[in-house]
Design an enzyme around this catalytic site. Structure first.
Site, PDB file in Angstrom:
ATOM      1  N   LEU A 284     -21.260 -34.714 -44.775  1.00 38.49           N
ATOM      2  CA  LEU A 284     -19.815 -34.973 -44.799  1.00 38.49           C
ATOM      3  C   LEU A 284     -19.057 -33.651 -44.651  1.00 38.49           C
ATOM      4  O   LEU A 284     -18.236 -33.287 -45.494  1.00 38.49           O
ATOM      5  CB  LEU A 284     -19.437 -35.665 -46.108  1.00 38.49           C
ATOM      6  CG  LEU A 284     -19.995 -37.076 -46.256  1.00 38.49           C
ATOM      7  CD1 LEU A 284     -19.713 -37.609 -47.644  1.00 38.49           C
ATOM      8  CD2 LEU A 284     -19.403 -38.002 -45.204  1.00 38.49           C
ATOM      9  N   HIS A 285     -19.350 -32.972 -43.543  1.00 37.43           N
ATOM     10  CA  HIS A 285     -18.866 -31.596 -43.346  1.00 37.43           C
ATOM     11  C   HIS A 285     -17.469 -31.323 -43.898  1.00 37.43           C
ATOM     12  O   HIS A 285     -17.273 -30.491 -44.768  1.00 37.43           O
ATOM     13  CB  HIS A 285     -18.854 -31.251 -41.855  1.00 37.43           C
ATOM     14  CG  HIS A 285     -20.169 -31.424 -41.178  1.00 37.43           C
ATOM     15  ND1 HIS A 285     -21.205 -30.549 -41.348  1.00 37.43           N
ATOM     16  CD2 HIS A 285     -20.623 -32.381 -40.325  1.00 37.43           C
ATOM     17  CE1 HIS A 285     -22.246 -30.934 -40.626  1.00 37.43           C
ATOM     18  NE2 HIS A 285     -21.916 -32.050 -40.004  1.00 37.43           N
ATOM     19  N   ASP A 286     -16.489 -32.047 -43.336  1.00 32.74           N
ATOM     20  CA  ASP A 286     -15.085 -31.728 -43.628  1.00 32.74           C
ATOM     21  C   ASP A 286     -14.709 -31.956 -45.088  1.00 32.74           C
ATOM     22  O   ASP A 286     -13.793 -31.310 -45.611  1.00 32.74           O
ATOM     23  CB  ASP A 286     -14.165 -32.571 -42.734  1.00 32.74           C
ATOM     24  CG  ASP A 286     -14.271 -32.158 -41.282  1.00 32.74           C
ATOM     25  OD1 ASP A 286     -14.753 -31.043 -41.010  1.00 32.74           O
ATOM     26  OD2 ASP A 286     -13.857 -32.950 -40.415  1.00 32.74           O
TER      27      ASP A 286
END
Ligand code: CA
Length: 307
Positions: free
Chosen positions: A231-233
């Site tokens: 969930l990078h962001d």
């Protein structure tokens, strides 16, 4: 809880970050930029997602192409045809007021009070500091998802050298990362340590989040043989919730803007350079390289769980 402006090229993990931000921060506005999708689609996606998740924030339209290099195509392979998994009809239009003006106006009106969260290419932010350099000293903090430093094997995800957000506009990224803005950088080195499985997403009982992540999960299953996603962001929002979850190093930063390593982020590792030192005029910035993945996941999943 901070006053934030979220700068996004709204694809699937951006949408998760937006939902997380809306529940944990004071969201002053959403500024859109090209990246995962065109900027017009980013405006439409922000409107659709905010309506479906009952998020109330003004939406602005930012830059449609990189500062200097030729545009590259959106990321339909990962985020679906519309950037949000291609599952909802979108009746909204892509017009909105100017995002760069909104950032400048807001920061100047509230010096020291606004945190910028940048989870797309850095073109809007670079444009804002170019047009109004006085805001550099007035931003409380800017938390950026981008870059990769190769620690524990976490290198590029677009090319072997480069992470998507930085690669999309390396010139803008270099201007921002080498500036005196108070930066916290969340590179792939930490975002790839926080993986959430499809089962955990379904257990949220959030039909909209589940629907938009389906194509992303399918892509991951095919490519990585893992039904889940980094969930990078969302890690930018995790930092705002609790910076103690992260371990950082401090270093000046630069971005390679040309050639095979275009979009590669660089930090200063030694002081041995005897000739030109490209870091000479740069400010030391915080780069997150360690993360308490379990704590980050637990808080994220608990916060997003349906009512
Ligand atoms: Ca993004």
């Amino acid at each position: 809880m901070r006053n934030i402006i979220l700068d996004t090229d709204i694809g699937v993990d951006d949408a998760f970050a937006l939902a997380y931000a809306a529940r944990t921060q004071r969201l002053l506005g959403i500024t859109t930029v090209f990246g995962n999708v065109t900027v017009e689609q980013a405006v439409k996606n922000a409107r659709l997602f905010c309506q479906k998740m009952q998020i109330d924030a003004p939406i602005f339209r930012g830059c449609s192409r990189p500062l200097a290099q030729a545009p590259t195509s959106p990321a339909a392979l990962v985020h679906g045809s519309d950037g949000l998994g291609g599952v909802f009809a979108n009746p909204f239009n892509g017009e909105a007021d100017n995002a760069v003006d909104f950032i400048i106006r807001s920061v100047n009106a509230h010096p020291g009070e606004i945190t910028l969260v940048a989870i797309g290419p850095l073109t809007n932010i670079a444009s804002a500091i170019n047009q109004a350099p006085e805001i550099i000293a007035r931003v409380k903090e800017i938390v950026i998802m981008g870059g990769a430093f190769g620690t524990q094997g976490h290198a590029g995800n677009v090319t072997p050298f480069s992470e998507f957000n930085i690669w999309k506009d390396p010139h803008a990224a270099d201007q921002v990362l080498s500036s005196a803005l108070p930066i916290v950088l969340m590179p792939l080195d930490v975002t790839h340590q926080v993986l959430i499985g499809g089962e955990a997403i379904r257990a949220l009982q959030q039909p909209v989040l589940e629907a938009i992540s389906r194509s992303y999960l399918d892509y991951s299953l095919k490519k990585e043989r893992f039904e889940g996603m980094a969930l990078h962001d969302t890690l930018t929002i995790s930092w705002l919730v609790n910076p103690a979850w992260f371990g950082c190093v401090r270093s000046p930063l630069r971005v390679i803007t040309e050639g095979i390593a275009s979009g590669q982020t660089q930090r200063q590792l030694t002081n041995l350079a005897s000739r030109h030192n490209a870091f000479a005029d740069c400010t030391e910035q915080r780069i997150c390289l360690e993360v308490d993945a379990e704590a980050v996941k637990h808080h994220f999943l608990t916060t997003l769980r349906g009512a």
